[in-house]
Design a protein around this motif. Sequence first.
Motif, PDB file in Angstrom:
ATOM      1  N   ARG A  74       0.844  -1.187   0.000  1.00 42.50           N
ATOM      2  CA  ARG A  74       0.000   0.000   0.000  1.00 42.50           C
ATOM      3  C   ARG A  74       0.883   1.243   0.000  1.00 42.50           C
ATOM      4  N   PRO A  75       0.535   2.238  -0.814  1.00 42.33           N
ATOM      5  CA  PRO A  75       1.328   3.469  -0.828  1.00 42.33           C
ATOM      6  C   PRO A  75       1.303   4.162   0.537  1.00 42.33           C
ATOM      7  N   ALA A 112      -3.632  -6.798   4.076  1.00 39.58           N
ATOM      8  CA  ALA A 112      -2.823  -6.858   2.853  1.00 39.58           C
ATOM      9  C   ALA A 112      -1.438  -6.251   3.076  1.00 39.58           C
ATOM     10  N   SER A 113      -1.338  -5.296   4.003  1.00 35.68           N
ATOM     11  CA  SER A 113      -0.042  -4.631   4.167  1.00 35.68           C
ATOM     12  C   SER A 113       0.782  -5.206   5.323  1.00 35.68           C
ATOM     13  N   LEU A 114       0.276  -6.280   5.955  1.00 31.77           N
ATOM     14  CA  LEU A 114       1.054  -6.897   7.043  1.00 31.77           C
ATOM     15  C   LEU A 114       2.437  -7.333   6.564  1.00 31.77           C
ATOM     16  N   ASP A 115       2.491  -7.793   5.300  1.00 31.02           N
ATOM     17  CA  ASP A 115       3.764  -8.262   4.759  1.00 31.02           C
ATOM     18  C   ASP A 115       4.764  -7.136   4.506  1.00 31.02           C
ATOM     19  N   SER A 155       0.900  12.003   7.998  1.00 32.08           N
ATOM     20  CA  SER A 155       1.076  10.889   7.072  1.00 32.08           C
ATOM     21  C   SER A 155      -0.060   9.877   7.157  1.00 32.08           C
ATOM     22  N   GLY A 156      -0.128   9.026   6.158  1.00 33.47           N
ATOM     23  CA  GLY A 156      -1.115   7.952   6.146  1.00 33.47           C
ATOM     24  C   GLY A 156      -0.755   6.920   5.092  1.00 33.47           C
ATOM     25  N   ASP A 157      -1.254   5.688   5.302  1.00 38.65           N
ATOM     26  CA  ASP A 157      -1.078   4.633   4.308  1.00 38.65           C
ATOM     27  C   ASP A 157      -2.382   4.570   3.532  1.00 38.65           C
TER      28      ASP A 157
END
Lengths: 431, 418
Positions: free
Chosen positions: A258-259, B141-144, A328-330
């Motif tokens: 994820r960006p 999904a971003s755990l990796d 900030s954030g994902d």
Amino acid sequence: MLQKYTYPQFKEVLYRTTLANGLTVNLLPRPDFHKTYAVMTTNYGSIDTKFTDSQEKQVDVPAGTAHFLEHKLFEKEDHDAFDVFGKYGADVNAFTSFTKTSFLFSTTGNLTKCLEFLLDFVQEPYFSSETVEKEKGIIGEEISMYDDDPDWQLFFGMLGNLYPHDPLSVDIAGTKETIAQIDSEILYACYNEFYQPANMDLFVVGGFNLADVLETIETNQANKQFIERSSMVDTTTFLGDSGDNILPFVEKKMAVMRPKSMIGIKGMEPVPAKRTSLKYKIELELGLYLLFGESSILFQELYQKGIVDDSFNYELSVERGFHFVVISGDTTYYEKMEHEIFSTIKNAEQILANSKREFELAKKEFLGQYIQAQNSLESIANGYEGRLFEHATLFDYAEQIQKISLSDVTDTVALFLKPGVISTSRILPIT
Amino acid sequence: MEIMDGVNLTLKPTKKYKTNQILISFTTNIKNQKEITARTLLADLLETTSLHLPTQRDVALKLSELYGASFGTSVSRYGNVYGVNFIINVVNDEYLAETTEILEDTFAFLNEVIFSPQIKDGEFVADIFQIQKQNLQAFLASLDDNKQGKALTRMNALYFRDHLQQIPTVGQLEDLSSITANQMAQYYHKMITEDQINIVVSGDVTKQQVKSALKIMPLVARSHKQLDLVYSQPDSTVVKYSDERENVSQSKLNLAYNLPVDHDSQDRFAAMVFNELFGGSALSLLFQNVREKNSLAYYAESDYDIFRQELWVQTGIQSENKEKVIDVVGQQLSQLRQGKIKQEQLDKIKASMINSYIARSDSQSVDLSKALATSLTGVLTTPKQWIANITAVQVKDIARIANLAHLQAVYFLDGRQD
């Protein structure tokens, strides 16, 4: 002389003294606690790479030296500090930031021995070329680990933008190239420059006896010789040679799903002197909370639209010589998030003016958080910033917050945002 | 004390802290793997909104009103037992300039978020459900993105034979997409009516105060269940290996071992000392030999889950050192198996464990989790017993435990560039 500071609202008494050699000592007895936590801090961190030594010689050391020095103080000619604290049953650790290096232990027994040993291992350096070379492998792995940490890379991408010509833009641990240049001579030079008692402080908090601990520290220090320095370390420089000549944008690709995006705002004026600096910091914290915190309108809107989740965050850093804010954030929708942050920055004064109710709640929130933090011996001691906020502790924060008005906050935020020195950093997935 | 069937209350009165802390934990055994992920989503849904606090902002403002009370939900796993936990930490108004009814208000808040979810017509309200589902999807999904975490997850998937145990405590992406708002409401009702409930309160409070504050909650009796706690699997004679390439600067090498020691046996103390000595601290063999002596890693550590009978080693290394690290780790275990342990080092390890144990009793949240663990395991160990049992551990005990540990799985996240 031992100064006594009482905080009746929080039922706390803090004792402070400066020893003959210049070391500042803070003692906070907490009789209910089994544990004692002690932290010894040098006003020296990763940004202090240039200085004039006692022979008036200009010295320029490789990035990562302060952190390297922190690692190497643990190892002596015939023993290791981890082992000695281990023998006493105590936990020991250390950390280096941009402007400070701290050595700490926590223990429930052998306190006198632990305190003496903390002072001794920090004040009696031993560096040899063999041990310095060996450390390069370990720190090299530490740097590799941070190379793979997308949040760390996002943050340093931002620092590289805001402070392109300052040591602030380089990782605290340095790079594999810079640490390769470090040798024992460099470590001794920095040690002698910065590890002077007058440039250090000791904070002890927990279940100890005040008189005993004070005597242990005083006796230990009185028995030591330190290299006389004619002048104090010069750590008053305001960073930011680049001024508003920053880099507005950086984007890096990494193995992420994820960006991540971050907006950074650079503080263009030095923070006010002495306790006014604490007021300034709390006002900025409050203002940022109202604009970007979890009960802000911005967050609510972005959250409801599914643009951000609770990875959305902001952080104010106020340290010696610089201050900045990052938000900030994902999110997959990072452009929308950036756009909304920019728009909030633009309308900040207006938003704050309409936040009367939220402001009163925010003050309650902050006060409660400062009180909650008083449960933790580590938070109390680590929250102490020495000269930076003129020896303020968590208790001073809690007292100060109750006196701040919304117009103070609005003015301070306006002053901070006015120069508009803003940058964007992104981490994007490899496509 | 059991306040009604299946609902347990533990009170920890103390004036040591400036806060009152409340934990409400719902625990159960799970059979269907989807429920692991569903309960994480449920924890998220209940944390962020409720009937009378319909947006996340309403919840945040309410918590500010409670003087910045720290509130959160979480999911946990103890062997085969899965928990959904509500924790709140709130200041004691003795430290505020004004008098308040903050304790009552805090229980009222918990009552609201736990018992008044946004469920209408048998399902969670659509937009709330969609936001939380999407957020959880992004999170899973971003755990990796955290490579150390990724290596741990992959190692566990390789090590465990049971499907449920292979899944991380927070669940997994592939189980999320099919979960509906209607199913979530059913999972919620199941949790509220069937799970075992443990309530723990620590702070300057009396039994009377807590009991009267709890009256507002529509708690109902449920059948008291003895939950099946421990997961164990027999040794396999074949070690499983898995290598994965990724463009990373630091490679991760993880090793998983079976370590069959019962959580309520005397041997558990020897197992704790063994782990600490093997790789659980900066005084351990792994830290000293992998990191300090051979300069192979920044971190090299072991950890141990007694409810899953699994021991594991995590290292962050350079790819070309993989075989060497496997050797050095193996040598350390072999030293312990042969009882080649310096008495001085063992004494240091034990002293440091006892110090940490006493130091942890200065933490309110540790008090809460200890009380919960006692309630779940039925094992009560007093500080005196704990210290005496650790002190009694001898070299031969550690050697015996080390001989029980058998390597089962090796996972390598390879950052080799070529």
